[in-house]
Scaffold this motif. Structure first.
Motif, PDB file in Angstrom:
ATOM      1  N   GLN A  97      14.979   4.180   2.430  1.00 51.14           N
ATOM      2  CA  GLN A  97      13.520   4.170   2.361  1.00 51.14           C
ATOM      3  C   GLN A  97      12.984   3.042   3.241  1.00 51.14           C
ATOM      4  O   GLN A  97      13.487   1.921   3.196  1.00 51.14           O
ATOM      5  CB  GLN A  97      13.046   3.960   0.920  1.00 51.14           C
ATOM      6  N   TYR A 116       9.691   0.613   4.360  1.00 53.60           N
ATOM      7  CA  TYR A 116       8.478   0.047   3.771  1.00 53.60           C
ATOM      8  C   TYR A 116       7.725  -0.750   4.829  1.00 53.60           C
ATOM      9  O   TYR A 116       8.325  -1.515   5.591  1.00 53.60           O
ATOM     10  CB  TYR A 116       8.812  -0.898   2.617  1.00 53.60           C
ATOM     11  N   ILE A 127       5.364  -3.845   4.921  1.00 51.71           N
ATOM     12  CA  ILE A 127       5.179  -4.949   3.973  1.00 51.71           C
ATOM     13  C   ILE A 127       4.236  -5.990   4.552  1.00 51.71           C
ATOM     14  O   ILE A 127       4.330  -6.352   5.735  1.00 51.71           O
ATOM     15  CB  ILE A 127       6.535  -5.611   3.645  1.00 51.71           C
ATOM     16  N   ARG A 180       8.157  -4.128   8.968  1.00 56.92           N
ATOM     17  CA  ARG A 180       8.716  -2.908   8.381  1.00 56.92           C
ATOM     18  C   ARG A 180      10.200  -3.134   8.115  1.00 56.92           C
ATOM     19  O   ARG A 180      10.923  -3.680   8.962  1.00 56.92           O
ATOM     20  CB  ARG A 180       8.517  -1.715   9.305  1.00 56.92           C
ATOM     21  N   ARG A 213       8.806  -2.312  -4.614  1.00 59.64           N
ATOM     22  CA  ARG A 213       7.941  -1.178  -4.271  1.00 59.64           C
ATOM     23  C   ARG A 213       6.651  -1.206  -5.101  1.00 59.64           C
ATOM     24  O   ARG A 213       6.678  -1.280  -6.323  1.00 59.64           O
ATOM     25  CB  ARG A 213       8.691   0.126  -4.540  1.00 59.64           C
ATOM     26  N   ASP A 235      14.144   0.192  -4.296  1.00 57.46           N
ATOM     27  CA  ASP A 235      12.820  -0.375  -4.579  1.00 57.46           C
ATOM     28  C   ASP A 235      12.755  -1.865  -4.258  1.00 57.46           C
ATOM     29  O   ASP A 235      11.662  -2.437  -4.260  1.00 57.46           O
ATOM     30  CB  ASP A 235      12.468  -0.193  -6.065  1.00 57.46           C
ATOM     31  N   VAL A 265       3.415  -3.549  -0.524  1.00 58.83           N
ATOM     32  CA  VAL A 265       4.655  -2.879  -0.142  1.00 58.83           C
ATOM     33  C   VAL A 265       4.379  -1.375  -0.183  1.00 58.83           C
ATOM     34  O   VAL A 265       4.226  -0.805  -1.257  1.00 58.83           O
ATOM     35  CB  VAL A 265       5.819  -3.240  -1.076  1.00 58.83           C
ATOM     36  N   PRO A 289       5.580   2.449   0.874  1.00 57.41           N
ATOM     37  CA  PRO A 289       6.622   3.334   1.404  1.00 57.41           C
ATOM     38  C   PRO A 289       6.104   4.095   2.617  1.00 57.41           C
ATOM     39  O   PRO A 289       4.965   4.572   2.631  1.00 57.41           O
ATOM     40  CB  PRO A 289       6.912   4.284   0.241  1.00 57.41           C
TER      41      PRO A 289
END
Length: 292
Positions: free
Chosen positions: A3, A5, A7, A82, A211, A255, A289, A291
């Motif tokens: 995954q 993210y 951020i 990222r 997350r 997460d 954060v 996704p």
């Protein structure tokens, strides 16, 4: 499963009286690890510093040292980037028996940053605490593996603690939080680390991000609007380091995004330093954060 993210972390200080000069050590840039990669990202300050040095500390954490040699009424530290986080494949419990851990530790001769020897004794913010040690021993049954003992302590602390952001401060000691059975992720992680070390399990502190938006149908995790903290435990030579989130009674996974690893919070604080000033100041932390 992996995954990505996007951020953002913003830490801001507003001074009652302008600070004449300041020097700050930042740990805000996520780490590159086997389970995660920083795809891109940068730490900036507003205003720009008069001096800046980007480096790596002993435990492998990216650091940014900045100084401002002028009067400031406010200052902002910002990370945007990222991160790609990979999931844990899981598998069988291959950790050694808890009573075999000293023998496995004796076979580790390295004193490099990842060596479990750095994470077994007392550290700057985590002295030995007999009350926490007794609680940890009550969680460990005879014949239990090191991994199972760590899992049991994580679940027991999750059940024992009420998540309460108003109950503690950053300077609250583990024994104070333990006696109150209230606190935030930093407190619960500090208590778990103290308990694991009392059981002879090397344990460290992880700071990072969680997350913000939960997967569909799942509850939002506690601590997702601020920097999060969790625990890593060394469970023998075969298993190595395993990460636990006692605040949410889960193993760390996709997460969780790691920023810094250390013995306790003093090794991983996102911002610490010194300044010449008087009067009080206000601090704000904002985390996002998302996704991808």
């Amino acid at each position: 499963m992996s995954q990505s993210y996007d951020i953002t972390l913003k830490i801001a200080y507003l001074y009652e009286s302008p600070a004449a000069a300041s020097r700050t050590l930042l740990r805000m840039l996520p780490r590159n690890l086997p389970e995660q990669q920083l795809l891109y990202g940068v730490v900036t300050t507003n205003p720009a510093p008069d001096y800046r040095l980007d480096d790596i500390d002993f435990f492998g954490n990216p650091t940014t040292e900045v100084s401002h040699e002028r009067r400031l009424s406010e200052i902002e530290f910002l990370f945007r980037g990222r991160v790609l986080r990979h999931g844990d494949a899981g598998g069988l419990d291959l950790s050694c028996a808890l009573d075999s851990l000293p023998r496995e530790l004796a076979q580790i001769h390295s004193i490099g940053p990842a060596s479990p020897h750095h994470f077994l004794g007392a550290s700057p913010r985590l002295p030995a605490e007999p009350e926490i040690a007794a609680f940890a021993r009550d969680c460990a049954r005879p014949g239990m593996s090191a991994l199972a003992a760590a899992d049991a302590l994580s679940l027991a602390l999750h059940d024992a603690f009420d998540f309460d952001p108003e109950a503690t401060e950053v300077t609250t000691t583990p024994i104070e939080a333990f006696r109150a059975r209230r606190g935030v992720c930093q407190d619960i992680s500090h208590v778990m680390i103290t308990g694991l070390r009392a059981l002879g399990i090397p344990a460290g502190y992880v700071s990072g991000f969680l997350r913000t938006i939960p997967p569909k149908g799942q509850e939002r995790l506690a601590g997702a609007d601020a920097m999060h903290a969790w625990v890593r435990a060394w469970c023998g030579g075969e298993t190595g380091w395993v990460e636990f989130d006692p605040t949410n009674a889960i193993r760390a996974g996709t997460d969780h995004v790691t920023v810094a690893i250390g013995r306790d919070y003093s090794d991983v604080a996102p911002a610490k330093g010194s300044l010449r000033s008087e009067g009080s100041h206000d601090t704000t932390h904002q985390v996002d954060v998302v996704p991808v």
